[in-house]
Design a protein around this motif. Structure first.
Motif, short mmCIF file in Angstrom:
data_model
loop_
_atom_site.label_atom_id
_atom_site.label_comp_id
_atom_site.label_asym_id
_atom_site.label_seq_id
_atom_site.Cartn_x
_atom_site.Cartn_y
_atom_site.Cartn_z
N VAL A 1 -80.45 62.26 8.82
CA VAL A 1 -79.56 60.71 9.41
C VAL A 1 -80.38 60.23 10.02
N LYS A 2 -80.08 58.98 10.21
CA LYS A 2 -81.16 57.81 11.05
C LYS A 2 -79.71 57.23 11.31
N CYS A 3 -79.59 57.79 13.14
CA CYS A 3 -77.96 57.10 14.53
C CYS A 3 -78.56 56.64 15.00
N SER A 4 -78.01 55.42 15.66
CA SER A 4 -78.79 55.00 17.12
C SER A 4 -77.44 53.98 17.59
N HIS A 5 -77.06 54.22 19.15
CA HIS A 5 -76.20 53.40 19.22
C HIS A 5 -76.88 52.92 20.81
N GLY A 6 -76.67 51.65 21.22
CA GLY A 6 -76.64 51.33 21.94
C GLY A 6 -75.64 50.61 23.06
N ALA A 7 -76.13 50.41 25.00
CA ALA A 7 -75.00 49.40 25.33
C ALA A 7 -75.24 48.41 26.64
N THR A 8 -75.61 47.13 27.24
CA THR A 8 -76.09 46.80 27.39
C THR A 8 -75.15 46.52 28.53
N ILE A 9 -75.05 45.86 29.94
CA ILE A 9 -74.13 44.70 30.99
C ILE A 9 -74.79 44.25 31.55
N GLY A 10 -74.68 42.90 31.52
CA GLY A 10 -75.60 42.48 32.74
C GLY A 10 -75.48 40.64 33.62
N ALA A 11 -75.96 40.58 34.12
CA ALA A 11 -75.81 38.97 34.08
C ALA A 11 -77.04 37.75 33.58
N LEU A 12 -76.88 36.27 33.46
CA LEU A 12 -77.78 35.69 33.02
C LEU A 12 -79.03 35.86 33.83
N ASP A 13 -80.40 36.12 33.33
CA ASP A 13 -81.66 36.18 33.87
C ASP A 13 -82.14 35.05 34.77
N GLU A 14 -82.09 34.68 36.16
CA GLU A 14 -82.14 34.48 36.92
C GLU A 14 -83.30 33.33 36.73
N ASN A 15 -84.26 33.83 36.25
CA ASN A 15 -85.83 33.84 36.34
C ASN A 15 -85.62 33.21 34.94
N GLN A 16 -85.44 33.23 33.94
CA GLN A 16 -84.97 31.97 32.82
C GLN A 16 -84.62 30.75 33.08
N LEU A 17 -83.39 30.99 33.84
CA LEU A 17 -82.31 30.15 34.68
C LEU A 17 -83.54 29.21 35.30
N PHE A 18 -84.56 29.59 36.13
CA PHE A 18 -85.02 29.31 37.11
C PHE A 18 -85.72 28.21 36.55
N TYR A 19 -86.57 29.22 35.24
CA TYR A 19 -87.92 28.11 33.96
C TYR A 19 -87.25 26.86 33.43
N LEU A 20 -85.73 27.30 33.06
CA LEU A 20 -85.07 26.29 32.43
C LEU A 20 -85.21 25.21 33.95
N ARG A 21 -84.59 24.61 34.41
CA ARG A 21 -84.46 24.36 35.71
C ARG A 21 -85.82 23.51 36.27
N SER A 22 -86.53 24.57 36.51
CA SER A 22 -87.53 23.86 36.59
C SER A 22 -88.98 23.16 36.27
N ARG A 23 -87.91 22.58 34.87
CA ARG A 23 -88.62 21.73 34.39
C ARG A 23 -87.16 20.56 33.44
#
Length: 410
Positions: A343-365
């Motif tokens: 078989v080939k089976c996989s699973h994953g889970a992630t929990i987090g907040a908005l990326d502050e670096n991405q938010l800063f990048y957009l606001r800086s423009r």
């Protein structure tokens, strides 16, 4: 009699019981009397307590035939339910009696893990029977459920049956809406049978009122070479539990179960999936994304069971959550149970907040903070929504997501 189900059982006793629903209702009543509605001591419901549903008081649907304003028709045909009642006068798809589907009913009520389906079986009175003949492409069919302002605290339990003949195909766009000021219960059950080489694509947009309870159960059986493709958007209801049980019963069958949960203040949204690989050479994909604000709570429980006979299984499951508030909560429980050795089976889970670096990048423009946050949230949801192949369904999902975000950001 189980105490927390007494009101529902009394309601079941008072209903007329046509011959076609007799066996189904008996199964549901017996299961409900035996187990009742689960609380957190039941493992499958450890994050979602249905005690508030048991304690609520619901009445029958109003006898007056309300005529709500309907959105423009998107598909080839549609079936409309108002306050839980099938309305032939508002539908453009000629209704087929649910009694015709009697041989297909009642395959899920005896399971101790299906109390939502048992509740439906005990009280089902209406529903849709969609029977697509072999080789036919039925196009896009809409299923519309609307609760009106004057409905009051009602409970309705539609039983929907979808059967596709060999090589047939259909796309279903289901929408569920209701007013915020009414505390009602919508408890639909779908039984989906996909024959060899058939394809069923099912998109649901759930925008029930903020005081509503939405308990849904989908049970799909997919034969060799068939495909069941489900996408569910949970964006409404005070408590929403979306269960999907799928069984890949023939070689080279496929199942895609994807979705998004948009959870705000005072809301709980639970997606629980069970995928049974019961045949060799089958593939499954699951991608669920949640965005949570205020004190909203999200739940994802996903189990993949691979039987010993299901060699060369290809299964993938991913659950990701974006927390936009320190008070929001996400509970995730992915599970793999594998008895085959190739078989080939996989699973994953992630929990987090908005990326502050991405938010800063957009606001800086020069992009305002609200707009920047909206762009990042939309980008987060894009992967899930883009998996919907039908353009009309995808456009409806984009519209619903944008409407939710505008309400949250206002």
């Amino acid at each position: 009699m189980t105490s927390n189900a007494e009101a529902f059982l009394r309601r079941a006793e008072a209903l007329a019981t046509p011959a076609w629903v007799g066996a189904l209702r008996r199964q549901g009543v017996e299961a409900l009397a035996r187990s009742g509605l689960p609380n957190r001591r039941v493992e499958a419901y450890r994050y979602t307590d249905l005690t508030p549903v048991a304690r609520a008081e619901f009445g029958a649907a109003p006898k007056a035939l309300a005529r709500p304003e309907l959105p423009a028709q998107r598909g080839r045909a549609r079936m409309v339910f108002v306050d839980g009642v099938l309305r032939a006068d508002l539908s453009t798809l000629p209704p087929r009696p649910l009694s015709d589907a009697a041989p297909l009913l009642g395959t899920v009520e005896n399971s101790a893990t299906a109390p939502v389906a048992a509740l439906n079986a005990a009280l089902a009175e209406d529903g849709m029977f969609l029977d697509i003949p072999a080789g036919e492409n039925a196009g896009l069919i809409e299923l519309v459920s609307i609760v009106t302002e004057g409905a009051g605290p009602i409970a309705f339990h539609p039983r929907h049956v979808v059967r596709l003949g060999e090589g047939a195909s259909v796309t279903i766009l289901e929408t569920c809406e209701g007013p915020d000021g009414v505390g009602y219960l919508h408890n639909p059950v779908f039984e989906v049978v996909v024959a060899e080489g058939a394809t069923c694509a099912h998109t649901r947009i759930q925008r029930e009122g903020q005081g509503a309870y939405f308990l849904s159960s989908i049970h799909a059986r997919i034969a060799a070479g068939g495909t069941y493709d489900n996408f569910t958007l949970n964006a409404g209801a005070k408590l929403a539990r979306n269960e999907i049980h799928s069984a890949l019963e023939g070689p080279k069958a496929a199942c895609h179960m994807n979705g998004a949960q948009l959870v705000g203040q005072g809301q709980l949204a639970d997606t629980t999936t069970f995928l049974h690989h019961a045949a060799p050479d089958c593939a499954s994909r699951q991608t669920y994304k949640s965005v949570l604000t205020g004190n909203g709570r999200g739940v994802f429980q996903g189990k993949i069971l691979v039987a010993q006979v299901a060699q060369r299984t290809d299964g993938y499951q991913m659950n990701q959550a974006l927390l936009l508030s320190e008070d929001a909560e996400m509970d995730a429980k992915p599970q793999l149970e594998i008895y085959a050795d190739d078989v080939k089976c996989s699973h994953g889970a992630t929990i987090g907040a908005l990326d502050e670096n991405q938010l800063f990048y957009l606001r800086s423009r020069g992009i305002p903070e609200k707009a920047a946050r909206a762009m990042l949230v939309q980008a987060f949801l894009t992967e899930a929504v883009d998996g919907v192949a039908d353009e009309t369904c995808r456009a409806a999902l984009d519209e619903a997501v944008m409407g939710w975000w505008q309400g949250v950001a206002a």
